[in-house]
Design an enzyme around this catalytic site. Structure first.
Site, mmCIF file in Angstrom:
data_model
loop_
_atom_site.group_PDB
_atom_site.id
_atom_site.type_symbol
_atom_site.label_atom_id
_atom_site.label_comp_id
_atom_site.label_asym_id
_atom_site.label_seq_id
_atom_site.Cartn_x
_atom_site.Cartn_y
_atom_site.Cartn_z
ATOM 1 N N HIS A 41 68.493 81.844 139.207
ATOM 2 C CA HIS A 41 69.569 80.893 138.915
ATOM 3 C C HIS A 41 69.866 80.878 137.417
ATOM 4 O O HIS A 41 71.003 81.084 136.985
ATOM 5 C CB HIS A 41 69.155 79.497 139.402
ATOM 6 C CG HIS A 41 70.142 78.428 139.066
ATOM 7 N ND1 HIS A 41 71.009 77.903 140.000
ATOM 8 C CD2 HIS A 41 70.429 77.804 137.899
ATOM 9 C CE1 HIS A 41 71.773 76.996 139.416
ATOM 10 N NE2 HIS A 41 71.433 76.912 138.142
ATOM 11 N N GLU A 42 68.806 80.648 136.635
ATOM 12 C CA GLU A 42 69.009 80.551 135.185
ATOM 13 C C GLU A 42 69.485 81.877 134.602
ATOM 14 O O GLU A 42 70.244 81.904 133.645
ATOM 15 C CB GLU A 42 67.728 80.070 134.497
ATOM 16 C CG GLU A 42 67.255 78.685 134.928
ATOM 17 C CD GLU A 42 68.319 77.594 134.809
ATOM 18 O OE1 GLU A 42 69.210 77.719 133.943
ATOM 19 O OE2 GLU A 42 68.260 76.623 135.590
ATOM 20 N N HIS B 81 73.191 81.965 134.520
ATOM 21 C CA HIS B 81 73.785 81.281 133.359
ATOM 22 C C HIS B 81 73.696 82.185 132.128
ATOM 23 O O HIS B 81 74.649 82.313 131.362
ATOM 24 C CB HIS B 81 73.030 79.988 133.065
ATOM 25 C CG HIS B 81 73.300 78.881 134.035
ATOM 26 N ND1 HIS B 81 74.578 78.475 134.354
ATOM 27 C CD2 HIS B 81 72.471 78.082 134.741
ATOM 28 C CE1 HIS B 81 74.509 77.458 135.219
ATOM 29 N NE2 HIS B 81 73.246 77.216 135.473
ATOM 30 N N HIS C 65 76.124 84.993 132.207
ATOM 31 C CA HIS C 65 77.477 84.510 131.943
ATOM 32 C C HIS C 65 77.730 84.524 130.431
ATOM 33 O O HIS C 65 78.756 85.002 129.956
ATOM 34 C CB HIS C 65 77.609 83.091 132.509
ATOM 35 C CG HIS C 65 79.013 82.681 132.833
ATOM 36 N ND1 HIS C 65 79.316 81.453 133.364
ATOM 37 C CD2 HIS C 65 80.197 83.314 132.707
ATOM 38 C CE1 HIS C 65 80.619 81.360 133.555
ATOM 39 N NE2 HIS C 65 81.177 82.486 133.168
HETATM 40 ZN ZN LIG Z 1 72.422 75.770 136.720
#
Ligand SMILES: [Zn+2]
Length: 678
Positions: A464-465, A468, A471
């Site tokens: 998940h991280e 980020h 991105h």
């Molecule tokens: Zn998040």
């Protein structure tokens, strides 16, 4: 005195190990003055105003200020000490004051208006920067009369201080609370490594026995494995009343919640919005608070029946374990027993396959296959020996940025997992600055000569991280205002991160990620099949919990009158009656520890996780379709994702980016299917 490490040139990497609390105030004061001078000097809306005379000097000074402040904030979060906290807090009012001042600088606003009016002389990127800057400044109160601007500034400063105190109260309550267990029989059921960590913690304090705490690596296993019901209840109650009126009154978040809600409502009214949610939605994908509530209730109507079935099954199973009245502190424990019975594996068994070095290597391989970038360990001077620097390079070996991993829990480190960045991609005077991104988790560290082991949930958190981080790292935007964290809509920011989670459920990927800490074997297919079968275990219950948080957040921020603590509790009760299936005891104080919305920027925005999940699920569905049953590590789709979703950063609305990638509007089908709800 040697040079202040916070003042290093922006195109060099920071020497984190050299940063001391006493460096903070002088550096921040100096950088604030320079940023102020740059704006005062450049913001002259006289004829002849050009992009080149306005933007570069302001950006250069802002870059240096925000890099230093981001580094300080990061250190305050991950290696918190009293001296560091004091230095941080001493600067916070100046930082907030500067942001407010710059955000409502009439000369700067006039300059942006003048440039915006020049229209076609600017390229599309520049026009987007100007449009967003004008919008943001309007939302920062620049168009208000002088007394309104002053009030707005005061509101911002008070909110920042209250938010900071809110999270300190949570952190301090967690850090101070402990339970010393001297009778080892009370720890029956707890995995040996958790016991050993508790023993080591007691030893460190010079105490006999075992020290249990509310930090996640201790709290979660106790709730999940401790057979002693009273022990679970004790920790559950301590956790459920963190920073509330039931503990140390100096750490009670009740007055802070009331004040924050009042200040937010006043801020919204000042800017001409009906309530705080309306104000916040100006910069979101979602169009209105009503649309969000409809979305959440829609989802609840689909999730609540399966959630009720989940709970009924749990209750029935609990009676076979001798628990008649199922209590909230039994849920995780009974769940783990049911999972073991139903799917015949324990999370602890799985955990020993996910050794941290292998998981990381597997993650890097996934990133390489999908996005054609590589990560290379690089020596760096960081804040803790556990933190690790990686250089991110494209297919030609060019540096795209740096990623700093800091994965393990320790005292003084804020709990949870998150990504922040110290520097964003920016081309200035033909020099390209590349992003420096920090990825932080709180996994249990290595012990007894074994590498750190992650649960499958931990692996999902890491993926998940990483979404980020990617991105921020793979955006091709060269204007800082268009970097993802600066301008992608809040309710779309979880799209890449939730998207990445899906790969943790792919057999090919799981092979890459696993290497047993004793035998070195990959995760066996039979065990993975059990995990797959268990994947949707209680997903209805999980989903209604998220809906409960999101609806509570939306409702307390759309009230006509400013709610006091009793009303806040009442709203929570009503929301639970409507969408939840597990109702905590009356003494439970959830809001007091809801840092996301009171200290983390998610106020009137918690729904974003679910909102973005609709998009991320539909995005991943494109990979499933392209894979046609083979591995979802589909390189061509990865490239399209990188180009359509990651590269544009904030240069265009996510709705458009998504449409480009998918070729159609979003559909809720994939979300429901991925959650096993249809
Ligand atoms: Zn998040």
């Amino acid at each position: 005195m040697p040079a202040n490490p916070l003042l290093r040139p922006i195109d060099t990497l920071l020497d984190y190990a050299a940063i001391r609390p006493e460096h903070i105030a002088p550096a921040i004061t100096q950088l604030l003055a320079q940023a102020r001078d740059a704006i005062t000097g450049a913001a002259d809306p006289a004829p002849g105003l050009r992009w080149e005379t306005l933007m570069p000097p302001i950006q250069a000074a802002s870059n240096r200020l925000w890099r230093a402040w981001s580094a300080v904030s990061h250190l305050n979060a991950v290696v918190n000490t009293p001296a560091l906290r004091d230095a941080y807090n001493a600067c916070l009012p100046q930082i907030t004051e500067f942001s407010t001042w710059a955000g409502m600088h009439p000369g700067l606003y006039a300059c942006y208006q003048a440039l915006h009016a020049q229209g076609d002389t600017h390229n599309a990127t520049q026009q987007r920067v100007l449009t967003l800057a004008l919008r943001n400044m309007r939302l920062s109160g620049v168009a208000l009369p002088p007394e309104g601007r002053a009030r707005y500034a005061a509101l911002s400063e008070q909110q920042a201080q209250l938010a900071q105190k809110f999270s300190e109260n949570v952190l301090d309550t967690i850090d101070r609370w402990f339970l010393l267990v001297t009778d080892e029989a009370q720890l029956d059921g707890l995995p040996p490594d958790v016991r050993q960590a508790a023993r080591a913690a007691a030893e460190k304090d010079g105490q006999p026995g075992y020290k249990l705490t509310l930090h996640m690596p201790c709290y979660l296993p106790v709730m999940q494995y401790a057979n002693d019901r009273h022990l679970r209840e004790t920790l559950y109650r301590a956790y459920g009343t963190i920073a509330s009126e039931q503990g140390d009154t100096a750490l009670d978040n009740s007055p802070l919640i009331e004040q924050l809600l009042a200040l937010r409502a006043e801020e919204a009214a000042l800017l001409g919005y009906a309530h705080f949610a309306d104000l916040r939605l100006q910069t979101r994908m979602a169009q209105s608070a009503t649309q969000v509530q409809t979305f959440l209730r829609d989802l609840a109507s689909k999730a609540k029946p399966p959630a009720q079935r989940d709970l009924a099954r749990l209750r029935a199973f609990a009676t076979t374990l001798g628990i008649a009245g199922l209590q909230p502190w039994d849920i995780a424990w009974v769940t783990e027993k049911l999972r073991q019975q139903q799917y015949a594996y324990s999370e602890d068994e799985v955990r020993h396959y996910f050794t941290a070095p292998q998981v990381l290597q597997g993650l890097f391989d996934v990133i390489h296959t999908l996005f054609d970038v590589t990560l290379h360990p690089e020596p760096a001077s960081l804040w803790h020996p556990d933190a690790q620097m990686l250089r991110v390079a494209d297919a030609q070996g060019q540096t795209l940025g740096h990623l700093i991993l800091d994965l393990y829990a320790r005292p003084g480190k804020q709990s949870g997992a998150w990504v922040d960045s110290e520097r964003v991609r920016h081309r200035l005077h033909n020099v390209l600055l590349t992003p420096v991104v920090m990825l932080t988790c709180n996994f249990p560290n290595a012990q007894d000569g074994f590498p750190a082991c992650l649960t499958h949930d931990d692996v999902i958190t890491l993926f998940h991280e990483s979404g980020h981080a990617l991105h921020a790292l793979l955006s091709t935007q060269e204007e800082p205002a268009l970097s993802p964290f600066a301008s992608v809509e809040w309710d779309a920011i979880e799209l890449p991160s939730q998207f990445m989670e899906n790969f943790c459920w792919d057999w090919h990927v799981v092979q890459k990620l696993s290497r047993h800490r004793d035998s070195g074997a990959h995760l066996p297919r039979a065990l993975f099949d059990k995990m797959l079968a268990a994947r949707h275990f209680q997903s209805g219950m999980h989903l209604v919990r998220q809906i409960e948080f999101a609806l509570f957040d939306m409702l307390i921020h759309t009230q006509d009158t400013r709610p006091d603590m009793t009303q806040v509790q009442n709203i929570l009760h009503q929301v639970r009656a409507e969408v939840a299936v597990i109702i905590p005891p009356a003494w439970h104080r959830f809001a007091h520890n809801f840092s996301h919305i009171f200290a983390g920027g998610y106020g009137a925005g918690y729904y974003s996780y679910l909102w973005a999940e609709v998009y991320s699920a539909d995005t991943f569905a494109a990979f499933e379709e392209a894979a046609q049953g083979a591995s979802v590590l589909h390189a061509a789709s990865g490239q399209r994702f990188r180009d359509a979703i990651l590269a544009p950063g904030g240069s265009r609305p996510m709705r458009d980016a998504f449409y480009t990638f998918r070729g159609r509007e979003v559909s809720m089908d994939a979300l429901l299917r991925h959650n096993g709800l249809h």
